[in-house]
Design an enzyme around this catalytic site. Structure first.
Site, mmCIF file in Angstrom:
data_model
loop_
_atom_site.group_PDB
_atom_site.id
_atom_site.type_symbol
_atom_site.label_atom_id
_atom_site.label_comp_id
_atom_site.label_asym_id
_atom_site.label_seq_id
_atom_site.Cartn_x
_atom_site.Cartn_y
_atom_site.Cartn_z
ATOM 1 N N LYS A 101 34.916 42.199 51.904
ATOM 2 C CA LYS A 101 35.712 41.466 50.912
ATOM 3 C C LYS A 101 37.110 41.212 51.462
ATOM 4 C CE LYS A 101 37.862 41.997 46.303
ATOM 5 N NZ LYS A 101 37.952 42.804 45.059
ATOM 6 N N ASP A 123 45.152 40.102 45.057
ATOM 7 C CA ASP A 123 44.403 39.971 43.808
ATOM 8 C C ASP A 123 45.323 40.175 42.611
ATOM 9 O OD1 ASP A 123 42.561 39.910 41.791
ATOM 10 O OD2 ASP A 123 41.607 41.842 42.294
ATOM 11 N N LYS A 143 46.335 40.950 35.930
ATOM 12 C CA LYS A 143 46.476 42.405 35.927
ATOM 13 C C LYS A 143 47.849 42.787 35.380
ATOM 14 C CE LYS A 143 43.658 43.321 40.059
ATOM 15 N NZ LYS A 143 42.645 44.192 39.429
ATOM 16 N N ASP A 152 39.241 38.483 36.989
ATOM 17 C CA ASP A 152 39.624 39.606 37.837
ATOM 18 C C ASP A 152 38.404 40.223 38.526
ATOM 19 O OD1 ASP A 152 41.316 41.363 39.059
ATOM 20 O OD2 ASP A 152 41.670 42.621 37.291
ATOM 21 N N GLU A 173 36.633 39.020 40.803
ATOM 22 C CA GLU A 173 36.535 37.944 41.789
ATOM 23 C C GLU A 173 35.840 38.375 43.079
ATOM 24 O OE1 GLU A 173 39.018 39.933 41.626
ATOM 25 O OE2 GLU A 173 39.278 40.434 43.743
ATOM 26 N N ARG A 175 33.163 40.166 43.629
ATOM 27 C CA ARG A 175 31.706 39.968 43.617
ATOM 28 C C ARG A 175 31.361 38.487 43.736
ATOM 29 N NH1 ARG A 175 31.299 42.937 37.945
ATOM 30 N NH2 ARG A 175 33.124 43.909 38.880
#
Ligand code: BES
Ligand code: MN
Ligand code: ZN
Length: 507
Positions: free
Chosen positions: A274, A279, A286, A356, A358, A360
């Protein structure tokens, strides 16, 4: 970090000229043994007295410095380090002890350490020596690493010395120890690359930066390289990766590196990481507190690159393909929204309940793209779920997979390297949590078993290929550093990857 010197010499321990002679001691030995006994004789019985008084017992992570008087030994200082009980010994005990020795050396102002290896003959016979040489070299190189790229002023708390050399002292098997130590150094250098990449902030370690680093590896080691930009991703139909990238002005990259160290007659091993370089959570943003940590959200990608470098530098007889989907997860007028339905590379449609989740999404496209290499196994690593930190904390990687034999191989590689994994079940019972009313599947399964439902989501995209998934959310970076780590990126699971590939070459 510059280069770290590792040497293997054949000498009497008391004759080794060094700023710091490190003597490893088992907790259950009441008297000094081997090298320590030789030193003890030169030091007028001082080590024996220390042990009898109980000032040092040899417990795990214990260390005590003693200072020879002129003429007693050639070492400026002697450091006793504990390995714990002899029958509980594993190489990880030695890594921790060497890590602790490097920290002591920094405080004492010693730039080099020497370590007699004879203790290892008491745990694994002659085979124990090279194994110990590798572990000691790894730990020294890992412990010496520090991320200073953005420090321009000397801190007051800076260590007095930076350790830059390790001398291993042995009177047998020097040649085998030398090549084992060199192997350890190469593997640790790969892990340190992963730590550098993960430590770099989001404005520096962008998807293009990861692609550049991959390009340098390709150049240096003659690896195959494919890099897809946004347009190429569109042509490939990577709807999930593009959806995550849509909120960001920073160009996404899909990176494929191929190492052909052997014609194996079977499909390559695929490593997937990944690569979310920052993020924010996207529209499902978040909380601000701690958000800066999300620069580490490409730790899986960093470990894949670190492992590829080590695998290529070791010239392992293996065929390995690395796949890295990389993007930021930001917000804008074009960003992915909750409720959006996207079409993945595989063709399955995904309802995005939470932007969030993201990781996967981008992994789904990478796992599906991997099929064109007909890999014989796929292993991915990702800082995927906060739930994994809750389940396992900072001491175990969350391990899931479709193939029990592969899961066992990964666990064994984790035990061997000290990058330990603990299995979680991918039972079908959890699968309804990611059923969608409107699309084939949705991207979150609610709070219960969040790590498992993320794993089940990924499983939808791997087809029949044996696959294992490592959730490194709790282990890729840490506040409380273990002896050969520092606060921040650990580089996990670089060494696990290398060990898994190496073990595969022996099948
Ligand atoms: N990168 C995070 C996971 C993470 C959290 C890594 C904490 C390291 C430390 C991931 O993209 C994420 O945000 N996951 C969500 C999923 C949820 C929305 C289903 C999470 O774990 O909260
Ligand atoms: Mn996220
Ligand atoms: Zn993430």
């Amino acid at each position: 970090m510059g280069t770290f010197d590792i040497d293997v010499i054949e000498k009497e321990p008391a004759e080794v000229e060094t700023p710091l002679l490190v003597l490893a001691h088992f907790e259950d030995d009441p008297e000094p043994v081997g090298s320590a006994a030789e030193l003890d004789a030169r030091l007028g019985g001082e080590i024996g007295r220390i042990l009898r008084r109980g000032d040092f017992r040899g417990g795990k992570d214990e260390a005590l410095a003693i200072f020879p008087r002129p003429g007693e030994a050639r070492a400026e200082r002697v450091l006793l380090v504990g390995l714990g009980k002899r029958d509980a010994y594993q190489p990880e005990r030695l890594r921790r002890a060497v890590g602790a020795a490097v920290r002591q050396a920094e405080r004492l102002g010693a730039r080099a350490l020497a370590l007699p290896l004879d203790f290892a003959a008491r745990v694994g016979g002659r085979a124990g020596m090279p194994t110990a040489a590798q572990a000691a070299a790894e730990a020294a190189v890992l412990a010496a690493w520090e991320f200073r790229e953005f420090k321009t002023i000397q801190e007051e708390a800076a260590p007095r010395a930076r350790v830059e050399a390790l001398v291993l002292v042995t009177r047998e098997d020097a040649a085998a120890c030398r090549s084992a130590a060199e192997r350890g150094r190469t593997i640790a250098a790969g892990e340190n690359l992963a730590r550098d990449l993960a430590s770099r902030p989001g404005n520096v370690a962008t998807p293009s930066h990861l692609a550049e680093v991959a390009g340098e590896l390709a150049e240096t080691y003659g690896l195959g390289l494919t890099v897809l930009d946004r347009d190429a991703m569109r042509r490939e139909g990577m709807g999930a990766l593009l959806a995550v990238a849509s909120g960001s002005e920073e160009e996404p990259r899909f990176i494929v590196l191929e190492y052909r160290g052997a014609e194996t007659g079977v499909g390559p091993l695929a490593l997937v990481g990944k690569g979310v370089t920052f993020d924010s959570g996207g529209i499902s943003i978040k909380p601000a507190s701690g958000m800066e940590e999300m620069k580490y959200d490409m730790s899986g990608a960093a470990a894949v690159l670190g492992a590829m470098r080590a695998i290529a530098a070791l010239a392992l007889p293996a065929h390995v393909v690395a796949l890295i989907p990389s993007t930021e997860n930001l917000l804008s007028g074009r960003a992915l929204k909750p409720g959006d339905i996207i079409r993945s590379h595989l063709g399955k449609t995904i309802e995005v309940v939470n932007t969030d989740a993201e990781g996967r999404l981008i992994l789904a496209d990478a796992l599906s793209y991997a099929r064109r290499y007909t890999p014989s196994a796929i292993v991915d690593a990702a800082t995927l779920t906060g739930a994994c930190v809750i389940a396992l904390g900072h001491h175990a990687i969350g391990l899931m997979g479709t193939d029990p034999a592969l899961v066992d191989e990964i666990r064994a590689a984790g035990e061997q390297t000290g990058e330990r994994c603990w299995p979680l079940p991918l039972w079908d019972d959890y699968r309804p949590q990611i059923d969608s009313n409107f699309a084939d599947i949705k991207n979150t399964g609610g709070r219960p078993a969040g790590t498992i439902t993320a794993g089940l989501f990924l499983r939808e995209f791997v087809g029949q290929t044996p696959w294992a998934h490592l959730d490194v959310a709790g282990t890729a970076y840490r506040d409380d550093a273990a002896p050969y780590h520092r606060k921040g990126a650990t580089g996990i699971p670089t060494r696990l990857f290398v060990e898994w590939v190496r073990a595969r070459t022996e099948r």
